[in-house]
Design a protein around this motif. Structure first.
Motif, PDB file in Angstrom:
ATOM      1  N   GLN A 267      11.845  28.643  43.620  1.00  0.00           N
ATOM      2  CA  GLN A 267      11.656  29.917  44.324  1.00  0.00           C
ATOM      3  C   GLN A 267      12.902  30.796  44.366  1.00  0.00           C
ATOM      4  O   GLN A 267      12.818  32.001  44.182  1.00  0.00           O
ATOM      5  CB  GLN A 267      11.116  29.700  45.747  1.00  0.00           C
ATOM      6  CG  GLN A 267       9.857  28.874  45.847  1.00  0.00           C
ATOM      7  CD  GLN A 267       8.668  29.442  45.097  1.00  0.00           C
ATOM      8  OE1 GLN A 267       8.711  30.537  44.544  1.00  0.00           O
ATOM      9  NE2 GLN A 267       7.570  28.683  45.040  1.00  0.00           N
ATOM     10  N   SER A 268      14.081  30.211  44.606  1.00  0.00           N
ATOM     11  CA  SER A 268      15.320  30.998  44.665  1.00  0.00           C
ATOM     12  C   SER A 268      16.509  30.082  44.428  1.00  0.00           C
ATOM     13  O   SER A 268      16.428  28.876  44.675  1.00  0.00           O
ATOM     14  CB  SER A 268      15.461  31.684  46.034  1.00  0.00           C
ATOM     15  OG  SER A 268      16.727  32.328  46.157  1.00  0.00           O
ATOM     16  N   GLY A 269      17.613  30.679  43.954  1.00  0.00           N
ATOM     17  CA  GLY A 269      18.841  29.906  43.792  1.00  0.00           C
ATOM     18  C   GLY A 269      19.828  30.134  44.914  1.00  0.00           C
ATOM     19  O   GLY A 269      20.938  29.590  44.890  1.00  0.00           O
ATOM     20  N   GLU A 285      20.974  20.508  45.943  1.00  0.00           N
ATOM     21  CA  GLU A 285      20.048  19.368  46.014  1.00  0.00           C
ATOM     22  C   GLU A 285      18.989  19.467  44.917  1.00  0.00           C
ATOM     23  O   GLU A 285      18.606  18.453  44.320  1.00  0.00           O
ATOM     24  CB  GLU A 285      19.391  19.323  47.396  1.00  0.00           C
ATOM     25  CG  GLU A 285      20.360  18.886  48.492  1.00  0.00           C
ATOM     26  CD  GLU A 285      19.813  19.088  49.884  1.00  0.00           C
ATOM     27  OE1 GLU A 285      20.301  18.414  50.822  1.00  0.00           O
ATOM     28  OE2 GLU A 285      18.899  19.930  50.061  1.00  0.00           O
ATOM     29  N   TYR A 286      18.524  20.675  44.635  1.00  0.00           N
ATOM     30  CA  TYR A 286      17.562  20.862  43.555  1.00  0.00           C
ATOM     31  C   TYR A 286      18.188  20.452  42.225  1.00  0.00           C
ATOM     32  O   TYR A 286      17.600  19.695  41.439  1.00  0.00           O
ATOM     33  CB  TYR A 286      17.113  22.326  43.509  1.00  0.00           C
ATOM     34  CG  TYR A 286      16.089  22.615  42.434  1.00  0.00           C
ATOM     35  CD1 TYR A 286      14.730  22.553  42.706  1.00  0.00           C
ATOM     36  CD2 TYR A 286      16.485  22.964  41.143  1.00  0.00           C
ATOM     37  CE1 TYR A 286      13.781  22.825  41.727  1.00  0.00           C
ATOM     38  CE2 TYR A 286      15.554  23.234  40.155  1.00  0.00           C
ATOM     39  CZ  TYR A 286      14.199  23.163  40.451  1.00  0.00           C
ATOM     40  OH  TYR A 286      13.272  23.420  39.460  1.00  0.00           O
ATOM     41  N   LYS A 287      19.397  20.946  41.963  1.00  0.00           N
ATOM     42  CA  LYS A 287      20.055  20.627  40.692  1.00  0.00           C
ATOM     43  C   LYS A 287      20.361  19.139  40.586  1.00  0.00           C
ATOM     44  O   LYS A 287      20.340  18.569  39.482  1.00  0.00           O
ATOM     45  CB  LYS A 287      21.334  21.455  40.553  1.00  0.00           C
ATOM     46  CG  LYS A 287      21.073  22.934  40.306  1.00  0.00           C
ATOM     47  CD  LYS A 287      22.350  23.725  40.043  1.00  0.00           C
ATOM     48  CE  LYS A 287      23.150  23.921  41.304  1.00  0.00           C
ATOM     49  NZ  LYS A 287      24.309  24.831  41.095  1.00  0.00           N
ATOM     50  N   SER A 288      20.631  18.480  41.695  1.00  0.00           N
ATOM     51  CA  SER A 288      20.880  17.043  41.680  1.00  0.00           C
ATOM     52  C   SER A 288      19.642  16.282  41.220  1.00  0.00           C
ATOM     53  O   SER A 288      19.742  15.327  40.430  1.00  0.00           O
ATOM     54  CB  SER A 288      21.295  16.569  43.076  1.00  0.00           C
ATOM     55  OG  SER A 288      21.436  15.168  43.115  1.00  0.00           O
ATOM     56  N   LYS A 289      18.472  16.721  41.667  1.00  0.00           N
ATOM     57  CA  LYS A 289      17.229  16.076  41.223  1.00  0.00           C
ATOM     58  C   LYS A 289      17.025  16.294  39.724  1.00  0.00           C
ATOM     59  O   LYS A 289      16.607  15.387  39.000  1.00  0.00           O
ATOM     60  CB  LYS A 289      16.043  16.624  42.024  1.00  0.00           C
ATOM     61  CG  LYS A 289      16.062  16.226  43.498  1.00  0.00           C
ATOM     62  CD  LYS A 289      14.923  16.896  44.263  1.00  0.00           C
ATOM     63  CE  LYS A 289      15.039  16.627  45.773  1.00  0.00           C
ATOM     64  NZ  LYS A 289      14.732  15.235  46.127  1.00  0.00           N
TER      65      LYS A 289
END
Length: 482
Positions: A267-269, A285-289
């Motif tokens: 949805q957004s960065g 956290e998103y990039k870690s996944k």
């Protein structure tokens, strides 16, 4: 003569699944035969989506066209279902009083009774309640319509993102029992389905009750679906990053049937915007996944959702979104301008971003992701990949170097990363009269085929099947759109 049913579907795969089930329900109860021409239908239904404002306007635009048919054919039954029906309820009749039936996503199984009431009394009827699992208990066995099928494993959402109406239109999350899902998958496999897409508004929140007690999560379910004879490719959508677990990462590492493609909406960065959206995670956290996933499946293709112009989005917020796109390298996206949805918390947020600025941002975002997609497609040229052949090519095709020419052995399939490949199956057909498109060898449809990609087009790839000898001999000629 059998009466005819026409269904217009707006929205996501969940709506496509629901529309297919409506066809089955009314086919079994009232022997309604589906038609692609609404003008000759006896029952016209529209299955709606309320995620975007434009979807609602499309609904009333369609209803306006159908109104004149209702005026000349009073026995015509018109119904509105799906999320807009659930959200608006009887208010639909204020703009379209000629609509006979209003039904929600969880009450489509009650359509036979609603249709009978309309025809018996001539009165309008409505049912937008949330009976949850009853819907699946009352539906007939799904009929396969090709080598791919959707299977809904859970519905509703309990995340309550500030911009989203789904919890209000489809209700809280509820999961179908494990045994019910597996039974449906086995039924599809017995009908020749080779690829299953597991569906849910928040599919990785699946928690299905098991017959021996305990609860099954999505990762566990995927392993059991992969063990079903005949099912050789699995997809799932739509995921929420908050519940994308290490167990799912392990499934990508250990289950070869799980396709190398994932739709993971971000949805957004911008962390500030993510907080306002009540998404429950940060960009890091998103990039870690994503990093953990690519560690076990380096070639995985990622697509995502983006909302541009959320209330208060600054230039810096948008720059952070573009930075995330650069870093992750998304292959595709569903990206939209923010649309206020009545009843959601974000609808009351002040918004001072000019519309022209929002549109310019959206164009930049979409162009950047399109560049990523082109680069990925071009890198596939010359590579060998595996596709599931789904049917005759949808476009009129002709051999390279020739004018328009009709070849019934041109088919299309999808790669693991969800790209459409058009190819000529001539070398793999079994001969016979090929004078008509419908004479493609049936056994070729629904099979997995190794192909070499020969050309990348704007929305599709072209390819040739690899011969059983594994060399260039026997390769069919590449095809091109006329």
């Amino acid at each position: 003569m059998a009466q005819k049913l026409y269904i217009k579907t707006f929205g996501c795969q969940m709506n496509e699944y629901d529309s297919a089930r409506i066809e089955e329900v009314l086919g079994e109860s009232h022997a309604l035969a589906t038609t692609a021409d609404p003008a000759c239908a006896d029952v016209i239904l529209v299955n709606t989506c309320s995620v975007r404002e434009k979807a609602e306007e499309k609904l009333f635009s369609e209803l306006g066209r159908w109104r004149r048919w209702k005026e000349t054919r009073p026995d015509l039954v018109i119904g509105v279902g799906g999320c807009v029906a659930s959200q608006e309820g009887a208010a639909i009749w204020e703009r379209a009083p000629f609509v006979d039936i209003v039904f929600g996503p969880q009450t489509l199984h009650r359509l036979p009774a609603l249709l009978d009431r309309v025809r018996a009394t001539g009165e309008r009827v409505i049912d937008v309640s949330f009976p949850e699992i009853e819907k699946f208990d009352c539906l007939p066995r799904p009929r396969a319509k090709g080598p791919t099928a959707f299977v809904s494993i859970m519905e509703g959402c309990s995340k309550y993102c500030s911009f989203c109406v789904v919890p209000y239109t489809r209700g809280e999350e509820f999961s179908r029992p494990f045994d019910d899902v597996i039974t449906e998958v086995v039924g599809h496999a017995e009908q020749g389905v080779r690829e299953i897409t597991l569906l849910g508004q928040n599919v990785n929140a699946y928690r299905g009750a098991m017959h021996g007690g305990g609860v099954c999560d999505l990762a566990f379910l995927i392993r059991y679906v992969a063990a079903v004879d005949g099912i050789d490719r699995i997809r799932f959508t739509t995921s929420h990053p908050l519940e994308f677990s290490d167990r799912l990462v392990a499934a990508f590492a250990e289950v070869p049937e799980l396709a190398g493609h994932l739709h993971l909406p971000v949805q957004s960065g911008s962390d500030r915007i993510l907080t306002l959206m009540k998404r429950g995670y940060t960009a890091i956290e998103y990039k870690s996944k994503v990093r953990r996933l690519r560690a076990v499946r380096p070639d995985i293709s990622l697509s995502s959702d983006f909302i541009v112009g959320f209330p208060g989005e600054s230039d810096e917020d948008f720059a952070r979104t573009m930075g995330l796109i650069e870093e992750v390298g998304f292959d595709a996206s569903f990206s939209f301008l923010y649309s206020r949805r009545p009843g959601t918390p974000a609808a009351s947020l002040p918004d001072e971003v000019p519309l022209a600025v929002k549109k310019e941002r959206l164009a930049r975002l979409q162009n950047r992701i399109a560049e990523n997609a082109r680069g990925i497609s071009e890198a596939m040229v010359g590579q060998r990949t595996r596709i599931l052949v789904e049917g005759p090519s949808r476009k009129h095709l002709s051999p390279l170097g020739a004018g328009p020419h009709h070849h019934p052995d041109q088919v299309f399939g999808r790669t693991e990363n969800n790209r459409v490949v058009n190819l000529c199956a001539r070398g793999l057909s079994m001969g016979g009269d090929l004078s008509g498109r419908d004479l493609i060898v049936p056994n070729f449809i629904g099979q997995f085929v190794d192909v070499v990609i020969t050309e990348a087009r704007s929305h599709t790839l072209l390819g040739v099947p690899v011969s059983e000898r594994g060399n260039d001999e026997g390769l069919a000629r590449p095809v091109a759109a006329a």
